[in-house]
Design an enzyme around this catalytic site. Structure first.
Site, PDB file in Angstrom:
ATOM      1  CB  SER A 115      -0.822  -0.097   1.176  1.00 24.23           C
ATOM      2  OG  SER A 115      -1.716   1.156   1.293  1.00 24.23           O
ATOM      3  CG  HIS A 129      -4.544   5.048  -2.359  1.00 26.83           C
ATOM      4  ND1 HIS A 129      -5.377   4.221  -3.147  1.00 26.83           N
ATOM      5  CD2 HIS A 129      -3.995   4.184  -1.567  1.00 26.83           C
ATOM      6  CE1 HIS A 129      -5.727   3.378  -2.634  1.00 26.83           C
ATOM      7  NE2 HIS A 129      -4.898   3.401  -1.718  1.00 26.83           N
ATOM      8  CG  ASN A 131      -4.690  -1.135  -2.027  1.00 22.22           C
ATOM      9  OD1 ASN A 131      -5.071  -2.219  -2.095  1.00 22.22           O
ATOM     10  ND2 ASN A 131      -5.456  -0.103  -1.885  1.00 22.22           N
ATOM     11  NE  ARG A 133      -7.786  -5.114  -0.907  1.00 21.76           N
ATOM     12  CZ  ARG A 133      -8.017  -4.198  -1.938  1.00 21.76           C
ATOM     13  NH1 ARG A 133      -7.128  -3.343  -2.078  1.00 21.76           N
ATOM     14  NH2 ARG A 133      -9.325  -3.992  -2.439  1.00 21.76           N
ATOM     15  N   GLY A 303      -3.765  -6.495  17.081  1.00 12.02           N
ATOM     16  CA  GLY A 303      -2.445  -6.020  16.712  1.00 12.02           C
ATOM     17  C   GLY A 303      -2.194  -5.125  15.715  1.00 12.02           C
ATOM     18  CB  ALA A 304      -4.467  -2.364  14.730  1.00 12.09           C
ATOM     19  NE  ARG A 305       4.822  -1.228  12.975  1.00 10.17           N
ATOM     20  CZ  ARG A 305       5.662   0.040  12.476  1.00 10.17           C
ATOM     21  NH1 ARG A 305       5.160   0.487  11.319  1.00 10.17           N
ATOM     22  NH2 ARG A 305       6.777   0.141  12.766  1.00 10.17           N
ATOM     23  CD  GLU A 307       3.440   6.010  14.017  1.00  8.23           C
ATOM     24  OE1 GLU A 307       3.635   6.953  13.065  1.00  8.23           O
ATOM     25  OE2 GLU A 307       2.801   6.709  15.037  1.00  8.23           O
ATOM     26  CB  SER A 308       1.745   0.828   9.219  1.00  9.85           C
ATOM     27  OG  SER A 308       2.980   0.608   9.424  1.00  9.85           O
TER      28      SER A 308
END
Length: 339
Positions: A115, A129, A131, A133, A303-305, A307-308
């Site tokens: 992404s 933008h 992405n 997947r 467990g979401a990150r 910052e990303s």
């Protein structure tokens, strides 16, 4: 020779796309800083990611950098775990092949994708933008077996879109034509269907306007019939055919966007244009935080990150109350004949 599982092929593809796109962007601004790679692993479930992020913050004296890019990120994630029932229910609205969890339990899943969002500094250069997947749901993993778990449902998705502050019709034509050229060998119905889907998806209802001028957007590509595609016209059906389509669309991003970025970043710009750019970026932020399905799913996932997930937001934005720049310039889309 046993063929590689699709999850492994998809992982290798998104890593290669990340490497190619970062190299192309870094090649535009030899004097600027490189993208910073940030590798991470998930502590609770499983998987890893590599975030390649560009940033050039202001100096301590307040002077603005002169880099071509203001903020950008090209992120890869390769994750697996268990989808909670709430996430399954939300996803079933868009993915009919997703099984219903039994006994209130979640579903084992694997997901990988690349992404990216590019926010140039020059107001004449458009944000872009993209992405690409792959997602699959499996039977529970048998820890005593070396065999991979049986795949119950799988699909591919992705897209690429352009958000200019100042519209240059030749840029709109180039971006869309490059994507069309990549899509057409896989079925001439794909580009018009996915262009229409892109225009519908990137729409801000509370503003009654689109976010940008579109591109392509697609999801839930499987071997099953697709509600937006005709089964009587050529289209990729098998996992291998859809993988090849995703690969070609991913490889089309650099030739679709980078020549536009290179040309527009060389143009002069004024403080008034910069102010308008920051106002328009507010619309970008509104869409990503309030409407975008990917952001919502990412924030719900275990467990979401953060910052990303929020990497896509522009670094600097303005919201002006009743701005006097509302029609400066007119917000127009390219005509259908342009595309």
């Amino acid at each position: 020779m046993t063929p590689q599982p699709m999850r492994k092929r998809a992982e290798q593809l998104v890593l290669q796309l990340q490497s190619n796109i970062v190299a192309a962007l870094e090649g535009l601004d030899a004097a600027g800083p490189s993208f910073k790679p940030d590798s991470w692993t998930r502590a609770n479930d499983g998987g890893y990611g590599i975030s390649c992020v560009f940033a050039a913050p202001p100096a301590d004296d307040g002077s603005e950098p002169t880099t071509l890019l203001e903020k950008a990120g090209v992120n890869v994630s390769v994750v697996h775990g268990t989808l909670p029932p709430a996430a399954v229910q939300q996803m079933r609205a868009e993915h009919a092949s997703l099984p219903t969890p039994e006994n209130g339990e979640g579903l084992p899943y694997f997901a990988t994708g690349v992404s990216l969002v590019i926010h140039p500094r020059n107001p004449n250069a458009p944000t872009s933008h993209a992405n690409f997947r792959y997602f699959e749901v499996t039977e529970p993993v048998d820890a005593t077996s070396d065999e991979p778990p049986k795949v119950l449902a799988w699909w591919f998705g992705g897209g690429a879109d352009l958000t200019p502050v100042y519209l240059f019709e030749e840029d709109a034509t180039h971006f869309h034509q490059t994507l069309k050229n990549a899509a057409d060998p896989h079925g001439e119905q794909l580009f018009p269907a996915f262009k229409k889907w892109c225009d519908e998806y990137f729409y801000i209802p509370h503003r009654q306007e689109g976010r940008g001028i579109g591109g392509v957007f697609f999801d839930d590509l499987t071997a099953e019939p697709h509600k937006r595609l005709s089964s009587n016209s050529p289209r990729p059906f098998t996992a291998d055919e859809i993988f090849d389509f995703i690969k070609d669309m991913g490889n089309a991003f650099v030739p679709a966007y980078v020549p536009i970025l290179e040309k527009r970043c060389k143009m002069p710009w004024t403080p008034r244009q910069r102010r308008w750019q920051l106002i328009r970026r507010g619309r970008y932020a509104e869409f990503n935080l309030m409407i975008d399905r990917g952001t919502k799913f990412g924030l719900m996932a275990p467990g979401a990150r953060i910052e990303s997930i929020l990497m896509s937001l522009p670094e600097t934005v303005r919201w002006e109350y009743m701005t006097d720049m509302a029609d400066d310039p007119p917000r127009r889309r390219p005509s259908l004949s342009t595309l």
